[in-house]
Design an enzyme around this catalytic site. Structure first.
Site, short mmCIF file in Angstrom:
data_model
loop_
_atom_site.label_atom_id
_atom_site.label_comp_id
_atom_site.label_asym_id
_atom_site.label_seq_id
_atom_site.Cartn_x
_atom_site.Cartn_y
_atom_site.Cartn_z
N GLY A 412 0.81 -1.20 0.00
CA GLY A 412 0.00 0.00 0.00
C GLY A 412 0.85 1.26 0.00
O GLY A 412 2.06 1.21 0.19
N GLY A 417 5.29 7.39 2.41
CA GLY A 417 6.00 6.35 1.69
C GLY A 417 5.16 5.15 1.30
O GLY A 417 3.96 5.10 1.47
N ASP A 533 -0.63 8.66 16.69
CA ASP A 533 -1.47 8.49 15.51
C ASP A 533 -2.09 7.09 15.51
O ASP A 533 -2.11 6.41 14.49
CB ASP A 533 -0.65 8.71 14.24
CG ASP A 533 -1.54 8.87 13.00
OD1 ASP A 533 -2.66 9.41 13.14
OD2 ASP A 533 -1.13 8.45 11.91
#
Length: 714
Positions: A412, A417, A533
């Site tokens: 993915g 990146g 996150d």
């Protein structure tokens, strides 16, 4: 005559009735008195309690020994009513378990008559009033759990007579006052102590250090304890976690025993505390560092003697000779070091790359040669080049050449990146994240950060095995986690209608694992890290569906590597998924690196205002994930023609008193018998997503609460 016979039959029936009623023994009658005090029994738990039996030993929830009642256990049956004093007449009673019902009122003093009572579990009811003084009669009591009720008042001093007590859990009540004198010296067998979320005050007893049998968490948080932290708490077992958050404690934090190496999260909410691990220094510490606080030197120091020059002692010849010899030796050592370093550095004229850096390659044993121009000498640490794979795990047996020759499939793409599934020739499978090209070259900073992350070792955190840095490439090499991510496990893969939903037991396993991973990051990692996150897409699932927190520290590394937005700036915009080419070989983990379009809904409200992440951010994100796992809904919920985030929707459901069935994931219908556990997790989730960061529990507190699940079936 007929009338007389009818009358005789009536008399006989009445007599039989009297005999029938009186056939039930005294203990059965006492329990029926308890039944009469129950106003509601929606599940019919007490329906087979009646006068037709000689003893109550066959009744639901009743256990007998030698035809005597030894246990009354009726948990989670939604019983509503008060606690009858008649239970006190059961002389052989050993265990009472009425947790998670709707019982109210006070505890009758008669309840404490059976002196052989070993456990009294009334957790999760609506009891109120004080704990009766008669509790001291229970000299064989081992477990007293009154958590999540409305008890108030001080603990009676007679409680200290219960010297066999092993588990004392009084959290989430309104108990107040100081702990009884001699609390620690008398209750030395305690293994579990939870006094959190009350209004206990006064100083923490110094004799708590005698409780050498304690295990898990000693939770004194969310009270009004004041004064200093007793140094004797350091005498507790080192594995014990001491939670002192949100009290009124002050003074320096003792640095001894069980108090050493505790993160700041164990002490927050006490503005008066100072010293490590908190950032605010104690006033005595700051004074100690000032010149005025050095010891006073008397006038005869140093000792008088020898020649004086200008009122000062002169140096002897021996001292001068020693200094000269020392200088000569020092110069020689420096010269040798310089010669050695020069021999390890290639001359710049040998070979240079396009950027002016000299290097040689010699296979696996390759020697790197560092060179710089004169105008770059002041920024050497910022421009060092790395030309080899750096292992962070002793078990790494592959090198860069093997990695580059391996088969790779795109898993993915994201704003930070691309992630590849890489299969080496020997079959070892890895996940490799490419951070991008170019940008500022801050190798030393990157090296420090990535090697700190590489030291993290926990079964619920993805292991960073190695890294590679060059001008053109920055690679992070991780263990490959085969079962995709939590987002896919909850909602299925995009474009695929059918998927197998997670059972409640698997969801609970994942919840517990993620909590443990966060506790490790927050409290046991070298820097007391914050993930910053957390979301379902970066919680990966292993072979046995064990959760692995990934992407930790990724935003920071991407920012250092250059060319990628910082994590904080990405919070200000809504992220959209970017689909890269995928191979069918990677279908088992096709969304490992996908970016959730709902990413911002996992972020704590204060993250838009505060630049520096805090552990409370992670706790909020974790709470949203819990809600998502319980409800099966996305973090953005459609309500009519409008949309609201999942936390707001949950609050609306509570305000509108919607039935639990409307809130829970329909895929959990097969686990309907676990509804009480789901509600317990729901309460934890709502506490984690409190809009006020200070009111959110610590991850340690959350993890401990989850470890109590699944609830026992008895």
């Amino acid at each position: 005559m007929v009338a007389f016979l009818a009358f005789l039959v009536l008399i006989l029936c009445s007599c039989c009735g009297v005999v029938f009623v009186s056939s039930l023994n005294d203990e059965g009658a006492a329990l029926l008195s308890f039944k009469q005090s129950i106003k509601e029994d929606p599940e019919g738990s007490l329906t087979n309690w009646n006068y037709s039996d000689e003893t109550p030993c066959s009744w639901n929830g009743i256990t007998c020994k030698d035809q005597r009642v030894v246990s009354v256990s009726i948990p989670k049956k939604k019983l509503s009513g008060f606690l009858s004093s008649s239970l006190g007449s059961l002389s052989e009673l050993r265990h009472v378990n009425l947790r998670n019902n709707k019982l109210f009122g006070g505890l009758p003093s008669e309840l404490f008559k059976p002196q052989g009572l070993q456990s009294l579990v009334l957790y999760g009811n609506f009891f109120s009033g004080t704990l009766p003084f008669e509790v001291g009669n229970l000299q064989y009591l081992q477990t007293l759990d009154l958590s999540q009720n409305f008890f108030n008042g001080s603990l009676p001093a007679s409680l200290l007579q219960c010297k066999r007590l092993r588990n004392l859990e009084l959290s989430h009540n309104n108990f107040s006052g100081s702990l009884p004198n001699g609390f620690g010296k008398n209750l030395v067998l305690l293994e579990k102590l939870d006094l959190s979320f009350n209004v206990f005050g006064g100083p923490i007893p110094g004799d708590l250090g005698y409780l050498s049998n304690l295990q898990g968490t000693v939770d004194l948080s969310h009270n009004m304890f004041n004064g200093s932290i007793p140094a004797s708490l350091g005498n507790l077992p080192e594995k014990v976690y001491i939670d002192l958050t949100y009290n009124r404690l002050s003074g320096p934090i003792p640095q001894s025993g069980a108090l050493i190496n505790r993160g700041p999260t164990a002490f927050i909410g006490n503005p008066g505390l100072c010293g490590p691990p908190l950032k605010n220094l104690c006033s005595s510490d700051s004074e100690a560092s000032s010149p005025s606080s050095f010891p006073y030197l008397p006038s005869n120091y140093p000792p008088q003697g020898g020649g004086k020059v200008g009122g000062r002692r002169g140096l002897s010849k021996g001292t001068v000779v020693a200094i000269i010899v020392g200088d000569v030796i020092g110069i020689c050592v420096i010269g040798l070091l310089f010669s050695y370093c020069y021999s390890r550095i290639c001359r710049c004229g040998k070979r240079k790359d396009e950027n002016g850096y000299g290097f040689e390659k010699g296979g696996k044993g390759r020697k790197e040669c560092l060179c710089f121009r004169k105008d770059e000498s002041e920024t050497l640490s910022e421009n060092v080049e790395q030309y080899d794979l750096v292992p962070l795990d002793a078990q790494v047996a592959f090198d860069l050449d093997e990695l580059l020759k391996a088969s790779a499939f795109v898993l993915g793409k994201s704003g930070i990146g691309i992630v590849y599934k890489v299969v080496l020739e020997d079959g070892l499978t890895l996940a490799v994240r490419r951070l991008g090209e170019g940008g500022s070259q801050r190798f030393k900073e990157f090296q420090t950060e990535v090697e700190a992350i590489g030291k993290l070792r926990h079964p619920n955190i993805v292991t960073l095995k190695a890294y590679y840095w060059s001008v053109d490439e920055k690679l992070l090499i991780y263990d490959f986690i085969p079962n995709g991510n939590l987002g896919t496990a909850i909602h299925g893969k995009p474009g695929l209608v059918a998927f197998t939903p997670l059972s409640w037991s698997v969801r609970l396993k994942i919840m517990k694992g993620v909590a443990k991973g966060l506790v490790y990051l927050h409290e046991y990692s070298p820097k007391k890290y914050v993930h910053g996150d957390l979301k379902p897409s970066n919680i990966l699932l292993g072979h046995n569906m064990e959760p692995k927190i990934s992407d930790f520290g990724l935003g920071r590394l991407a920012n250092i590597a250059g060319g990628s937005p910082t994590l904080q700036s990405s919070r200000m915009v809504s992220e959209k998924p970017q689909r890269g080419p995928q191979s069918s070989s990677a279908s088992d983990a096709a969304t490992v690196a996908s970016v959730s379009s709902f990413s911002s809904y996992y972020h704590a409200p204060e993250s838009l205002k505060v630049v520096k992440p805090s552990q409370k951010w992670d706790i909020y994100s974790y709470g949203v994930i819990l809600l998502e796992m319980i409800t099966g809904r996305s973090p953005l919920v459609q309500v009519g023609n409008s949309e609201m985030d999942l936390v707001q929707w949950m609050q609306l459901c509570i305000e509108e008193k919607k039935p639990v069935s409307d809130v829970l994931d329909p895929n959990l219908a097969q686990d309907a018998d676990k509804e009480e556990e789901m509600i317990a997790v729901l309460k934890i989730a709502m506490a984690c997503t409190n809009i006020s960061p200070e009111k959110r529990p610590s991850m340690r507190h959350v993890s401990d609460a989850l470890e109590r699940l699944p609830l026992p079936s008895d």
